[in-house]
Motif scaffolding. Structure first.
Motif, short mmCIF file in Angstrom:
data_model
loop_
_atom_site.label_atom_id
_atom_site.label_comp_id
_atom_site.label_asym_id
_atom_site.label_seq_id
_atom_site.Cartn_x
_atom_site.Cartn_y
_atom_site.Cartn_z
N VAL A 64 0.83 -1.21 0.00
CA VAL A 64 0.00 0.00 0.00
C VAL A 64 0.86 1.26 0.00
O VAL A 64 0.49 2.28 -0.57
N ARG A 65 2.05 1.19 0.59
CA ARG A 65 2.96 2.35 0.54
C ARG A 65 3.35 2.69 -0.90
O ARG A 65 3.63 3.84 -1.21
N ALA A 66 3.39 1.67 -1.74
CA ALA A 66 3.74 1.91 -3.15
C ALA A 66 2.59 2.56 -3.91
O ALA A 66 2.81 3.18 -4.94
N GLU A 67 1.38 2.44 -3.39
CA GLU A 67 0.19 2.94 -4.07
C GLU A 67 -0.34 4.23 -3.48
O GLU A 67 -1.06 4.96 -4.16
N ASP A 68 -0.05 4.51 -2.22
CA ASP A 68 -0.73 5.58 -1.50
C ASP A 68 0.23 6.23 -0.52
O ASP A 68 1.22 5.64 -0.12
N CYS A 69 -0.09 7.45 -0.14
CA CYS A 69 0.78 8.17 0.79
C CYS A 69 0.02 8.66 2.01
O CYS A 69 0.36 9.68 2.57
N GLY A 70 -0.99 7.96 2.42
CA GLY A 70 -1.68 8.43 3.61
C GLY A 70 -2.89 7.65 4.02
O GLY A 70 -2.77 6.71 4.81
N PRO A 71 -4.08 8.00 3.53
CA PRO A 71 -5.30 7.38 4.05
C PRO A 71 -5.32 5.85 3.95
O PRO A 71 -5.73 5.18 4.90
N GLY A 137 2.31 -19.44 0.62
CA GLY A 137 2.74 -18.14 1.13
C GLY A 137 3.03 -17.16 0.00
O GLY A 137 2.69 -15.97 0.09
N LEU A 138 3.65 -17.65 -1.05
CA LEU A 138 3.90 -16.81 -2.23
C LEU A 138 2.58 -16.31 -2.81
O LEU A 138 2.43 -15.12 -3.12
N ALA A 139 1.61 -17.20 -2.92
CA ALA A 139 0.30 -16.82 -3.45
C ALA A 139 -0.38 -15.79 -2.55
O ALA A 139 -1.02 -14.85 -3.03
N GLU A 140 -0.24 -15.96 -1.23
CA GLU A 140 -0.87 -15.02 -0.31
C GLU A 140 -0.25 -13.62 -0.40
O GLU A 140 -0.96 -12.62 -0.34
N ILE A 141 1.06 -13.56 -0.56
CA ILE A 141 1.68 -12.25 -0.74
C ILE A 141 1.24 -11.65 -2.07
O ILE A 141 0.91 -10.46 -2.14
N ALA A 142 1.19 -12.45 -3.12
CA ALA A 142 0.71 -11.95 -4.41
C ALA A 142 -0.72 -11.43 -4.28
O ALA A 142 -1.06 -10.38 -4.83
N PHE A 143 -1.54 -12.14 -3.54
CA PHE A 143 -2.94 -11.76 -3.33
C PHE A 143 -3.06 -10.43 -2.58
O PHE A 143 -3.81 -9.55 -2.99
N VAL A 144 -2.29 -10.27 -1.51
CA VAL A 144 -2.39 -9.02 -0.74
C VAL A 144 -1.86 -7.85 -1.56
O VAL A 144 -2.42 -6.76 -1.51
N VAL A 145 -0.82 -8.06 -2.35
CA VAL A 145 -0.30 -6.97 -3.19
C VAL A 145 -1.34 -6.58 -4.24
O VAL A 145 -1.62 -5.39 -4.43
N ALA A 146 -1.93 -7.55 -4.90
CA ALA A 146 -2.94 -7.26 -5.93
C ALA A 146 -4.15 -6.56 -5.34
O ALA A 146 -4.65 -5.58 -5.89
N ASN A 147 -4.62 -7.02 -4.21
CA ASN A 147 -5.80 -6.43 -3.59
C ASN A 147 -5.55 -5.05 -3.02
O ASN A 147 -6.44 -4.21 -3.01
N THR A 148 -4.34 -4.82 -2.55
CA THR A 148 -3.99 -3.52 -1.99
C THR A 148 -4.17 -2.41 -3.01
O THR A 148 -4.52 -1.29 -2.67
N ARG A 149 -3.98 -2.73 -4.25
CA ARG A 149 -4.05 -1.75 -5.32
C ARG A 149 -5.46 -1.19 -5.54
O ARG A 149 -5.63 -0.06 -5.98
N SER A 150 -6.47 -1.97 -5.25
CA SER A 150 -7.83 -1.58 -5.63
C SER A 150 -8.33 -0.34 -4.89
O SER A 150 -8.92 0.54 -5.52
N TYR A 151 -8.12 -0.24 -3.60
CA TYR A 151 -8.66 0.90 -2.86
C TYR A 151 -8.02 2.23 -3.28
O TYR A 151 -8.74 3.17 -3.59
N PRO A 152 -6.69 2.35 -3.27
CA PRO A 152 -6.12 3.63 -3.71
C PRO A 152 -6.51 4.00 -5.14
O PRO A 152 -6.77 5.16 -5.44
#
Length: 182
Positions: A64-71, A137-152
């Protein structure tokens, strides 16, 4: 009826995350169909069985730090605190102070951040991620990275991500280091 349910879901999200969800109100006003699809998809976002909760949270904060700078960073921080993750670990991840993270957390942070920023370093980190936590574990990290992108992304498109904010962890302001260039 559906409007009442949508308003309740939005209020619950705001209580859970500690942040405004006015962008969701605008989405519902503009397209209830998009709202309900996003609400359904959002209910699937958190999934972690192979990764320790701390590692999963650190990976999410790094992405999320890569996508957003706050909220959105603040939301990740708030959810990690509610999950019982140590404020010191959250602070290190939220500020990019990876030298303060354990080896496992540092690997998760570096890999998630590299994937989120399309950094070639991800290629060198992937084998170690898979060695430590397996394909799951690799899939779970990939999943959290992909999903993190949607909100910002959604908030930016709706006009709600126009400024940065300081992140607060346990009542203290954490001065985040500037986002690394994508």
């Amino acid at each position: 009826m559906f409007g009442f349910i949508a308003r309740r879901l939005i209020a619950m999200q705001e209580k859970l995350t500690g942040q405004s969800a006015n962008y969701m109100r605008d989405i519902y006003a503009g397209s209830p169909g998009v709202f309900w699809r996003f609400a359904f998809a959002s209910s699937l976002y958190h999934y972690s069985k192979a990764l320790p909760p701390e590692v999963y949270s650190v990976a999410g904060i790094a992405a999320v730090r890569a996508e957003d700078c706050g909220p959105c960073v603040q939301i990740s921080v708030n959810l990690s605190l509610k999950a019982g993750i140590s404020p010191a670990v959250i602070r290190a991840a939220a500020t990019g102070a990876i030298e303060d993270l354990s080896d496992d957390n540092r690997l998760a942070y570096e890999f998630a951040h590299a994937v989120a920023t399309r950094d070639i370093a991800a290629e060198g980190l992937r084998p170690e991620v898979e060695r430590r936590w397996g394909k799951a574990g690799l899939a779970e990290i990939a999943f959290v990275v992909a999903n993190t992108r949607s909100y910002p992304t959604l908030k930016r498109a709706m006009g709600y991500a126009q400024s940065c904010q300081r992140v607060v962890i346990g009542g203290e302001t954490a001065i985040a280091r500037p986002r690394e260039a994508a």
